[in-house]
Scaffold this active site. Structure first.
Site, short mmCIF file in Angstrom:
data_model
loop_
_atom_site.label_atom_id
_atom_site.label_comp_id
_atom_site.label_asym_id
_atom_site.label_seq_id
_atom_site.Cartn_x
_atom_site.Cartn_y
_atom_site.Cartn_z
CB CYS A 8 -0.99 -0.02 1.16
SG CYS A 8 -0.29 0.17 2.81
CB THR A 9 0.22 4.81 0.55
OG1 THR A 9 -0.78 4.69 -0.48
CG2 THR A 9 0.99 6.11 0.37
N GLY A 10 1.75 3.73 2.83
CA GLY A 10 2.67 3.93 3.95
C GLY A 10 2.95 2.69 4.77
CG ASN A 11 4.12 -1.65 5.38
OD1 ASN A 11 5.15 -1.98 5.97
ND2 ASN A 11 3.18 -2.52 5.11
CB THR A 12 0.76 2.72 8.83
OG1 THR A 12 0.04 3.64 8.01
CG2 THR A 12 2.24 3.09 8.90
CB CYS A 13 -3.92 1.65 6.91
SG CYS A 13 -3.65 3.19 7.80
NE ARG A 14 -4.84 1.41 1.58
CZ ARG A 14 -4.74 2.21 0.52
NH1 ARG A 14 -5.61 2.11 -0.46
NH2 ARG A 14 -3.75 3.07 0.43
CG ASP A 118 -5.40 5.10 2.59
OD1 ASP A 118 -5.38 4.53 3.71
OD2 ASP A 118 -4.48 5.81 2.18
#
Length: 147
Positions: A8-14, A118
């Site tokens: 994903c984008t920041g590797n903190t959620c999805r 997101d």
């Protein structure tokens, strides 16, 4: 051995939620990791992502990771959360098109709706919705990987 990389984008959620969901299945012969195309390495998963995982009896000791060539080389399959993530990866590594898909594209073959929302910065309920979407997709992913 099948090696699955969620991105994903920041590797903190999805992608950490997707990683935790697939790991919770304890499937022999499948390894799983996650990374982010714009991640700041070493960050914890978002508070709401951790809460939703805990609510579902899943825990993934997680620190964010910036997507690297080593991750790309390690992976059998790379599953992105959006078409944008997929494009970023393929612009840098065009030779891996054969193993890079949005998660929805791989399991649903949907030509129009390939992005997973997101939840970053949103309320806990938005994280629950994203978790449920990911959970359903990963159940289908496991079926496809076993074919």
């Amino acid at each position: 051995m099948i090696r699955v990389l969620f991105v994903c984008t920041g590797n903190t959620c999805r992608s950490p939620m997707a990683e935790a969901i697939l790991k919770s299945k304890n499937i022999s012969g499948i390894e799983v990791r996650s990374a982010g195309v714009y991640a700041s390495s070493g960050q914890d998963a978002s508070m709401n992502a951790k809460r939703v995982l805990e609510e579902n009896d899943m825990w993934n000791q997680h620190r964010s990771t910036l997507l690297s060539k080593q991750d790309i080389d390690w992976a059998t399959y790379i599953f992105t959360m959006t078409e944008g993530h997929k494009s970023i990866i393929l612009n840098t590594f065009p030779a891996i098109e054969h193993k890079t898909f949005t998660l929805k594209e791989f399991v649903q073959d949907d030509k129009y709706d390939r992005d997973i929302m997101d939840p970053f910065g949103g309320p806990e309920e938005l994280y629950r919705e994203t978790f449920m979407e990911l959970h359903g997709l990963i159940i289908e992913l496991v079926k496809r990987l076993k074919e």
